[in-house]
Design an enzyme around this catalytic site. Sequence first.
Site, PDB file in Angstrom:
ATOM      1  N   MET A   1       0.852  -1.197   0.000  1.00  0.00           N
ATOM      2  CA  MET A   1       0.000   0.000   0.000  1.00  0.00           C
ATOM      3  C   MET A   1       0.885   1.243   0.000  1.00  0.00           C
ATOM      4  SD  MET A   1      -3.452  -0.945   1.981  1.00  0.00           S
ATOM      5  CE  MET A   1      -2.883  -0.673   3.648  1.00  0.00           C
ATOM      6  N   GLY A   2       2.171   1.092  -0.339  1.00  0.00           N
ATOM      7  CA  GLY A   2       3.057   2.251  -0.450  1.00  0.00           C
ATOM      8  C   GLY A   2       3.613   2.693   0.894  1.00  0.00           C
TER       9      GLY A   2
ATOM     10  N   LEU B   1       6.789   3.140   1.451  1.00  0.00           N
ATOM     11  CA  LEU B   1       7.708   2.007   1.569  1.00  0.00           C
ATOM     12  C   LEU B   1       8.830   2.283   2.560  1.00  0.00           C
ATOM     13  CD1 LEU B   1       7.944   1.116  -2.229  1.00  0.00           C
ATOM     14  CD2 LEU B   1       6.337   0.286  -0.506  1.00  0.00           C
TER      15      LEU B   1
ATOM     16  N   HIS C   1       9.558  -3.280   3.411  1.00  0.00           N
ATOM     17  CA  HIS C   1       9.077  -3.550   2.045  1.00  0.00           C
ATOM     18  C   HIS C   1      10.256  -3.872   1.119  1.00  0.00           C
ATOM     19  CE1 HIS C   1       5.756  -0.751   3.426  1.00  0.00           C
ATOM     20  NE2 HIS C   1       5.069  -1.776   2.970  1.00  0.00           N
TER      21      HIS C   1
ATOM     22  N   GLY D   1       4.859 -10.317   4.107  1.00  0.00           N
ATOM     23  CA  GLY D   1       5.658 -10.275   5.329  1.00  0.00           C
ATOM     24  C   GLY D   1       4.987 -11.018   6.476  1.00  0.00           C
ATOM     25  N   LYS D   2       5.824 -11.621   7.327  1.00  0.00           N
ATOM     26  CA  LYS D   2       5.295 -12.285   8.533  1.00  0.00           C
ATOM     27  C   LYS D   2       4.783 -11.273   9.552  1.00  0.00           C
ATOM     28  CE  LYS D   2       8.052 -16.520   8.673  1.00  0.00           C
ATOM     29  NZ  LYS D   2       8.985 -17.294   9.522  1.00  0.00           N
TER      30      LYS D   2
ATOM     31  N   SER E   1       6.756  -0.454  10.186  1.00  0.00           N
ATOM     32  CA  SER E   1       5.380  -0.373   9.702  1.00  0.00           C
ATOM     33  C   SER E   1       5.145   1.047   9.193  1.00  0.00           C
ATOM     34  CB  SER E   1       4.419  -0.664  10.860  1.00  0.00           C
ATOM     35  OG  SER E   1       3.133  -0.162  10.555  1.00  0.00           O
TER      36      SER E   1
HETATM   37  O1  PAF Z   1      -0.176  -5.819   3.611  1.00  0.00           O
HETATM   38  C1  PAF Z   1      -0.574  -4.905   2.860  1.00  0.00           C
HETATM   39  O2  PAF Z   1       0.113  -3.903   2.628  1.00  0.00           O
HETATM   40  C2  PAF Z   1      -1.961  -5.021   2.240  1.00  0.00           C
HETATM   41  O3  PAF Z   1      -2.853  -5.654   3.095  1.00  0.00           O
HETATM   42  C3  PAF Z   1      -1.940  -5.692   0.859  1.00  0.00           C
HETATM   43  C4  PAF Z   1      -1.503  -7.129   0.952  1.00  0.00           C
HETATM   44  C5  PAF Z   1      -1.036  -4.928  -0.087  1.00  0.00           C
HETATM   45  C6  PAF Z   1      -3.358  -5.689   0.271  1.00  0.00           C
HETATM   46  O4  PAF Z   1      -3.856  -4.393   0.127  1.00  0.00           O
END
Ligand code: PAF
Length: 277
Positions: free
Chosen positions: A26-27, A29, A33, A144-145, A182
Site C-alpha cells: 500500500m506504499g 515504503l 518492504h 511479510g510475517k 510499519s
Molecule cells: O499488507 C498490505 O500492505 C496489504 O494488506 C496488501 C496485501 C497490499 C493488500 O492491500
Amino acid sequence: MKVISSIHELRDQLRGQNRVAFVPTMGNLHEGHLSLMRLARQHGDPVVASIFVNRLQFGPNEDFDKYPRTMENDIEKLQSENVYVLFAPTETELYPEPQQYRVHPPTDLGDILEGEFRPGFFQGVCTVVTKLFSCVSPRVAVFGKKDYQQLMIIRRMAHQFALPTDIIAAETVRDSDGLALSSRNRYLQPAERAEAPRLYALLSELRDAVKNGQHDFAALEQAAMRTLEQHGWKPDYVAVRRQADLKTPGANEVEAPLVVLAAAKIGATRLIDNLEI
Ligand code: PAF
C-alpha cells in the site's frame, strides 16, 4: 522501472513473462518492504511491485484518508531495488464499478484476532489480492510475517483456489530497539515512539516464558495485557496460538509450533506484531 497504472498496459508489458515475482503493497515504503523486493528477486524474475491503498480493507473509522501516500519517494526506492514494473492503479482503474464480487475467508480464520477487531478487513485484503494476482499473473508473491494472519489467510486462499502463485513468507524487519517496521509508525508522537518497543519486548518475554515451560497461556496473555495497560496502551489482544491454524493450543499441545500475536493502540496509533515460538 516502468510505472503503469492501467491493467491493460500492465498485461501487455508482462506478456510472455512466466516467472514474475510480485510484491503487493500500500506504499509508504520502508526497509521492510524493500526486504520483500530482495526476497522476491531470489524467487523469480522480473520483480513487479504494486502500490494501491485498498479502500475495501479499511473500516469506516479507520485511517484510509490519512494513510500516508508518498509515491515519489516510493518510486525512487523501488528503482534502487531494480524493480521492473510498479503497478500503481487508480481506484477507478481497479474498482471501476462497486466491487460486488468479494472473496470471503472462512470465519474461523478471518473473524478472529485482527478480523474480530477489524470486521471485513480480510475480505477486503483477499478481494484485492485476488484482483491484483489476476492483473499481474505472478509465479510467486511475497508477504511479510509482520502481518502473520494475513499471510496465512492468503496462503490458504491460494491453495484452495489452486492459484498458480506460490506464496513466500518474509521475516519481519525491526528497528534496532525491536519495533517492527510499519508504515503506521510514522503516526507515533516522540513519546509514543519511545514506548512502542515495549510491544516486541513483551512478546519476547512471553515467547521465552513458553519456551521455559510456562504453559498457562491465558495467564501469560492476561499479564501481558495488564502490563500494556499500565504503560498507557489499549490492547486489543495478546494471544498464544498454533502456527498451523491460529487456534488456541490445547493443554497437551505445548510441543506444537506456536506463535504469539498482539495488537494494541498507543495514543491514536494501532500497532500489531508477532513472534514465532
Ligand atoms: O499488507 C498490505 O500492505 C496489504 O494488506 C496488501 C496485501 C497490499 C493488500 O492491500
